[in-house]
Design an enzyme around this catalytic site. Sequence first.
Site, mmCIF file in Angstrom:
data_model
loop_
_atom_site.group_PDB
_atom_site.id
_atom_site.type_symbol
_atom_site.label_atom_id
_atom_site.label_comp_id
_atom_site.label_asym_id
_atom_site.label_seq_id
_atom_site.Cartn_x
_atom_site.Cartn_y
_atom_site.Cartn_z
ATOM 1 N N ASP A 438 0.693 -1.138 0.124
ATOM 2 C CA ASP A 438 0.295 0.292 0.240
ATOM 3 C C ASP A 438 0.923 1.464 -0.352
ATOM 4 O O ASP A 438 1.711 1.032 1.017
ATOM 5 C CB ASP A 438 -0.973 -0.086 1.314
ATOM 6 C CG ASP A 438 -1.805 1.516 1.902
ATOM 7 O OD1 ASP A 438 -2.340 1.695 0.101
ATOM 8 O OD2 ASP A 438 -1.587 1.590 2.543
ATOM 9 N N ARG A 808 -5.490 4.026 -8.029
ATOM 10 C CA ARG A 808 -7.623 3.556 -8.377
ATOM 11 C C ARG A 808 -7.514 2.312 -8.305
ATOM 12 O O ARG A 808 -8.781 2.379 -8.417
ATOM 13 C CB ARG A 808 -7.737 4.571 -10.033
ATOM 14 C CG ARG A 808 -7.535 5.895 -9.542
ATOM 15 C CD ARG A 808 -9.056 6.743 -10.851
ATOM 16 N NE ARG A 808 -10.025 6.413 -10.499
ATOM 17 C CZ ARG A 808 -10.112 7.628 -9.275
ATOM 18 N NH1 ARG A 808 -9.383 8.629 -9.085
ATOM 19 N NH2 ARG A 808 -11.522 7.852 -9.493
#
Length: 1162
Positions: A438, A808
């Site tokens: 992440d 995204r």
Amino acid sequence: MEHEEHNDHELTEGAGAFKLDTDQLAELHNPKSLLAFKKVFKNKEENLFKYLKTDLETGIKVPLNETEGTQNHRSTDRYRKYGDNRIPERLPKSFGKLIWEAFNDKTMLLLTAAAIVSFALGMYEYFYTPVEYDPEGNPIKKVDWIEGIAIMMAVVVVVFVGALNDYQKELQFTKLNKKKQNRQVIVIRNGHEVLISIHHILVGDIISLQTGDVIPADSILVRGECEADESSITGESDTIKKHDLKSCLEIFDKMTSTNAASQYGGTPLDIGYANSDGDKVPDCMLISGSKLLSGLGKAVVTSVGTNSIYGRTMMSLKVETDSTPLQERLSQLADSISVYGCVAAIILFSVLFIRFLLYVLLPNGRFHDLPRAEKGTKFMNIFITSVTVIVVAVPEGLPLAVTLALAFATTRMTKDGNLVRVLRACETMGSATAVCSDKTGTLTENIMSVVKGVFGSSRFDDSSDSDREVDTSSHEIFHKDAEFVSTELRDDVFANLILNSTAFENKDYRANSTDSPFNAEPQLDDVDSASGDDDDNSILMERVSKGREEPYIGSKTETALLNMARKSMDLKWGELQSLRDHPEENFNVAEIAQLIPFESSRKWSGVVVKYKDTGLYRLFAKGAAEMIFNECQSKRNSQVDESSGKYSEKLDDALRKTVNDEIQKLANNALRAISVAHRDFPGLKSWPPEQFVDENPEQAKPESLLSESLPSDAEGESGLVLDGFVGIMDPLRPDVRNSVLQCQDAGVTVRMVTGDNILTARAIAKNCNILSPKTFENPKHAMEGPKFRKLSHDERVNILPDLRVLARSSPEDKRLLVETLKGMGEVVAVTGDGTNDAPALKLADVGFSMGISGTEVAREASDIILMTDDFSAIVNAIKWGRCVSISIKKFIQFQLIVNCTAVTLTFVSSVASDDETSVLTAVQLLWVNLIMDTLAALALATDKPDPNIMTRKPRGRATPLITPSTWKMILGQALLQLIVTFTLHFHGQAIFFPGETEISGHQQQQLNAMTFNTFVWLQFFTLLVSRKLDECDGISYWKDRISQANLNFFQDLFRNYYFLVIMGIIGAFQTLIMFYGGTPFSIAPQTKQMWVTAVGCGLLSLPVGVLIRICPDEWAIRIFPAKLFLKLKYVVGLEFLRSTHKQDDDEEALLDNASSGSSAYF
């Protein structure tokens, strides 16, 4: 009466009173969607209240408890339909349950069975067989039962050590997550505002929200405006502006009024997207677990408990974990060794039993005339000897080696800042081939910070990158006796940042933070000196459990600017409100004439002040860099021009282009550019100017203040003046760039998964070395989540080898990425800090969460917690994981050498013996088992990482446990040992007693003892050889394999004192046994020649080991009779009885060194 009315209302609702189910309501937030709202509620705000039977002013109706006067929400149909906001708690496993789980391992059960059989036969021998005597007439002690006890002790140690480690990690994790989760929130019920527990929130509740609140359940904002931080939920680092439902629907209807405007790249226009004009769809959806940074509002709860985003994520974590690559291989290895041991025992029993029958049935047989009891004893001896082969073959040291290696490594990893919740994760990291990270809070700090900028004509760079554009920091340009920036410019910028801001100080910050926000995270040095004790990381654990508190609360842009003021302009924590409350003393400001709050439509905020001494009105403005700059007429200089006395210069075309290029450069580097400016209104007697009066006569129109001119402008400096501009970003964590490079050097592919747009994601990936300058230009290396999601499985498999950035992306995209990589045979590690990362963390082979900034959900889903939030700790995890894997493989290599020799020697010597006894007695085998199991496990499992361990490529899921290089060593050393021991056993008489046709019992016992002594010294030096494993894998030339790294068995010998101590113990005890073992060990005194022979033959392991390691694996594979071996393996290993459904192409690995599946053998 009121109570009865409410109660009757609830009773009349009935089971079907609520027409919407939980899945329909969940569609509103997963993902956030106005299209889903239009579908579910017919595009009408009033239907939200109608269908959920609630009211904005009076809320829902909940009956009261008649006796206590409290609300009884559990009696309502609303509760029965949707439940409340409670999520089942995770109960930590008890110590007893952990013991039971550890014991139920297949290998543990196998060892337990072997221990019971061995102990039972030992007790039978002890009580029911006659006493036997050695050649010197001394009675031989019956100690075979000790072997069963020894195996059971090994099982007990492994089970308890493993369970104790797991239990300790459970306690640490429980302490880590020990936070007060049951907070209270204001809701409207029965027409009144009431304070209730967040666990008692129901669907339809009207909740009152204010700055700093954490959203307790999925909701829709129906009144007010606010800004929310959803980074921990969605990964979106930008602040999300929230508007009320009614205005959202109106704007959305206008945006979708034409077909052209309703599509975004083929995707229906919805929250999170913008139309062709660049206008974003407004957002009214509040996600559970997100935090309000500013604003007030009221919201209608639509999903609670396990049906909310937060709850669904928590419940998705309750899945069974897959076996690790090493677990699968070790299980297969243990099964195979046991099968081969059983086959050998059956063959031995068959041979000895047939010979026993011949001895009994033939008239001249040796046992023909013996009494029945003695015949029974002879038969039991055959059975015991056969079982001994199984006991020798059973790898009781294997689980001990694994447990010790993991326990040792996890202890060291805790010191490095890794809390290993699941022991298996440590080993799995050694095989990791991919890290899916992440971005927000993992690669970056999740704290928006000013990293670059220009004030006047002075530039600064506060980034931690090695390629900083300038060496000057923001602290330097605002200090150094006004060398870079004049005092006047500094004071103006300071006033702008302090007065033109709605952010405020976090009152809880001081209690658990250091004086600097940039050093607030705990460092390992704080606790390094305490490693090894129970409270090793007490300071670290305390800081982690409290989480990270930031000094300021508000929008991320404003907190970033205030942090810059604190870092570089001497703003002291605790003084912010005082500065604002007393502007006259601090800024020479008589009054604040007008405040202009930030609005997304105009993209700037401002404050108008009146100076006390001059009466001058001045506007301080800050906002989107290009928008502010385009309205500027002049640019501030760092110093006042001595000749003209002016502090600014007009913006001509050339200067305007220069500044525009600088601003664009910030944007291209994924920085959010913010301009700081001011405008003076000389000659103005009162506020506002007549030309700018707004509907409120006491205020000016904000849109007029920046650009519209006044008649008085000619008297002085006119128009908006640019004081400077800065670039704000979520900075990379320290050492991230270097850590990513280390992972890549180690053959581990790092991929970034983020909710940011693809341009920002690519720029950040380049900054942290995930994308190189070459791959940065290649579109194949970056993709957006919606596009990735629509690919077929085969298409995903084709693009993944090149893919490095997934932008995204939703949690489902990340989960799909991990699932596809695992399906491709990759061993996948996932890092994350937010709730949105939890599904992927759980699915991954190893999940890393952030200890300080990570959410409880992320920690719950992870296997390893990075206690200092340092991405570089992942490199340490890979290093120690590889060390564990290598240590275990070294032990397996050693144990299989000993196993092959011991089983074959026992088998052959028993068959060759007239009385069906092995050359190695039961007590001697017990000592050999102790060497090759307990002591060898301790010696090899506690080794530290090799200096070159991070330069090797990862093994992955498909790589076999025992590679050709390991098999080469096992077969070579076992062959040497068998040649030596068989030579001494069968030809010892001719060597040491030449010319004697028959030797005495004492002499035979000397020879047997010498064989035992030689066997042990062979293992002693083989233990040294086993310190090397796969250092030269992949090198095919003889000459290139002659290196210290490959052949020096004594290299770094002193880095592991356990190994040296254990080698000393083995050598000392073997010497004592040979001198003083006597009758218990069946030892006869050894001559000098016998000692020289035993030790000299043992030393042969070293040169033979060198020759084997010099020989390329490819040569050994060509020489090895693979086809014959495969046939024997098929028959002897009983593979024809195993499931035909399981694909096992491991045999081909011996031929081409490329296995399609993991195997214990090739």
